[in-house]
Design an enzyme around this catalytic site. Structure first.
Site, short mmCIF file in Angstrom:
data_model
loop_
_atom_site.label_atom_id
_atom_site.label_comp_id
_atom_site.label_asym_id
_atom_site.label_seq_id
_atom_site.Cartn_x
_atom_site.Cartn_y
_atom_site.Cartn_z
N HIS A 64 96.64 8.96 75.91
CA HIS A 64 97.64 9.78 75.22
C HIS A 64 97.52 11.26 75.52
O HIS A 64 98.27 12.07 74.99
CB HIS A 64 97.58 9.54 73.70
CG HIS A 64 96.27 9.90 73.05
ND1 HIS A 64 95.99 11.17 72.65
CD2 HIS A 64 95.18 9.17 72.75
CE1 HIS A 64 94.76 11.20 72.11
NE2 HIS A 64 94.25 10.00 72.17
N1 UDP Z 1 92.10 3.33 67.77
C1 UDP Z 1 92.73 2.42 66.93
N2 UDP Z 1 93.87 1.80 67.38
C2 UDP Z 1 94.38 2.01 68.62
C3 UDP Z 1 93.72 2.94 69.47
C4 UDP Z 1 92.59 3.59 69.00
O1 UDP Z 1 92.28 2.18 65.81
O2 UDP Z 1 95.40 1.41 68.97
C5 UDP Z 1 90.90 4.04 67.25
C6 UDP Z 1 89.67 3.98 68.14
O3 UDP Z 1 88.85 2.87 67.80
C7 UDP Z 1 88.96 5.29 67.83
C8 UDP Z 1 90.11 6.24 67.49
O4 UDP Z 1 91.24 5.43 67.23
O5 UDP Z 1 88.16 5.13 66.67
C9 UDP Z 1 90.39 7.20 68.61
O6 UDP Z 1 91.53 7.92 68.32
P1 UDP Z 1 92.35 8.75 69.39
O7 UDP Z 1 92.22 8.15 70.72
O8 UDP Z 1 93.72 8.92 68.82
O9 UDP Z 1 91.69 10.18 69.33
P2 UDP Z 1 90.59 10.96 70.18
O10 UDP Z 1 89.31 10.22 70.00
O11 UDP Z 1 91.05 11.01 71.59
O12 UDP Z 1 90.53 12.32 69.57
#
Ligand code: UDP
Length: 368
Positions: A201
């Site tokens: 994303h």
């Molecule tokens: N996650 C979720 N469902 C999804 C994709 C990711 O629950 O379809 C969870 C994943 O296990 C992790 C978190 O969302 O705990 C990561 O979020 P994201 O990728 O939005 O944020 P980032 O870590 O890049 O800041």
């Protein structure tokens, strides 16, 4: 009374262990900024994590990074100045989203101290909005709570005193370890053959339709792997705008975002994970699942050195890199210091010590 700020998907998993560990005598308000507001990006996490309902919802909603940050600041300022409870003693912000920097900056305007959970991570890539959010929040915060050792050096190099830095470990891993047994029980259905769970994303991957097309082409060029892709709303919008939806390869299953239990259940059973998410690089390291990060850099180098993560800057290289990652699957999950399910306790202890209050009992280890 302290404010705990959350607002976007990865925040909920980081705030949850803090909520569970704060001593009863320390009152808190859970402030949801509304940065993510769909059921599947917000409410579903509150239910599965069994987080208390937010005390305050700022209702920020979607907008450009600038407008969203500004809206959160305006609404949070009203909470700080117009509420009946007066100013909080401390504002705790987590991670690197717009809510993090917006509430930190607003608190600073009113001389309310800020604690930053997950301080000091650096990709050294200022094209990433998250990097700007991290650097600014760490300049504002009085208490810098770090998840991995290199964060201390990054903060000291930016002029922060080592005295303000406390190693607490990784609260997102607390939540993973707490809920993994339930995720296994829930047993989300996964493909019968080799499969790769995908989360992408970041603007650098999804905003340019030509790059998105190259990513899809790389998946098509790996026909023996099924790609299960629960797409972030931003990513789905990019697919819709790109014209790619009418010609997706047969081995790509593009879906809505998954709930947390389904996602971590599949993450553990995947042959590999393809991502640009920060949290997913960490979770796969602890689960021992090969992770390919479709980026030039990572702010989480420990996932490369101790964990299971490899960087793949170019989509064209994906078929080869993914094949190697799957073949090199480690026999055991990585054991990363302080990623042990007890970060919430250490965070609560650091907050109580900062506020000069009684906190949870001793850790048994020196985390300074
Ligand atoms: N996650 C979720 N469902 C999804 C994709 C990711 O629950 O379809 C969870 C994943 O296990 C992790 C978190 O969302 O705990 C990561 O979020 P994201 O990728 O939005 O944020 P980032 O870590 O890049 O800041």
């Amino acid at each position: 009374m302290i404010d705990l700020v959350c607002g976007a998907r990865p925040n909920f998993m980081k705030v949850d262990p803090v909520v569970r560990s704060l001593p009863e005598g320390l009152a808190f308000r859970l402030v949801h900024t509304g940065q993510h507001y769909d059921r599947e990006m917000s409410q579903a996490f509150f239910e599965q994590l069994e987080l208390p309902a937010p005390d305050i919802n700022l209702g920020a909603g979607s907008a450009s990074n600038t407008e969203q940050t500004a809206r959160i600041m305006i609404e949070y300022e009203k909470v700080l100045t117009q509420g009946s409870s007066g100013l909080p003693e401390l504002v705790v912000v987590v991670g690197d989203v717009n809510s993090t920097v917006a509430c930190a900056l607003t608190a600073a305007r009113y001389n309310v101290p800020v604690a930053h959970v997950e301080a000091g991570l650096r990709s050294f890539d200022r094209r990433m909005p998250e990097e700007i959010n991290r650097v600014l929040t760490d300049q504002i915060a009085s208490l810098l709570l770090i998840t991995s050792p290199e964060a201390r050096g990054n903060l000291v190099r930016e002029g922060r005193s080592s005295e303000t830095v406390v190693m607490v470990g990784n609260p997102m891993i607390d939540t993973l370890l707490r809920l993994l047994p339930r995720a296994r029980e829930a047993g989300a259905r996964c493909p019968s053959g080799p499969f790769c769970l995908v989360t992408l994303h970041r603007p650098s991957n999804v905003d340019d339709p030509a790059r998105l097309a190259r990513i899809v082409a790389a998946m098509a060029a790996t026909p023996d792997v099924e790609f299960l892709f629960p797409a972030h709303p931003r990513t789905m919008a990019a697919f819709e705008g790109s014209g790619l939806l009418s010609s997706l390869p047969g081995n790509l299953d593009l879906r809505k975002p998954m709930d947390y239990l389904s996602f971590i259940g599949l993450e553990e059973r995947a042959s590999a994970v393809l991502t640009d998410s920060g949290g997913v690089q960490e979770e796969t390291s602890v689960l021992g699942v090969p992770c390919v990060t479709l980026r030039e850099n990572t702010e989480r180098p420990v996932t490369l050195s101790i964990g299971t993560n490899v960087l793949c800057p170019e989509p064209d290289e994906l078929p080869g890199v993914l094949g190697e990652a799957i073949a090199r699957r480690p026999a055991h999950p990585a054991s990363i210091p302080f990623w042990d399910g007890r970060a919430g306790e250490r965070i609560a202890r650091a907050i109580c010590s900062f506020l000069d209050r009684d906190g949870p009992g001793p850790d048994g280890g020196d985390s300074r």
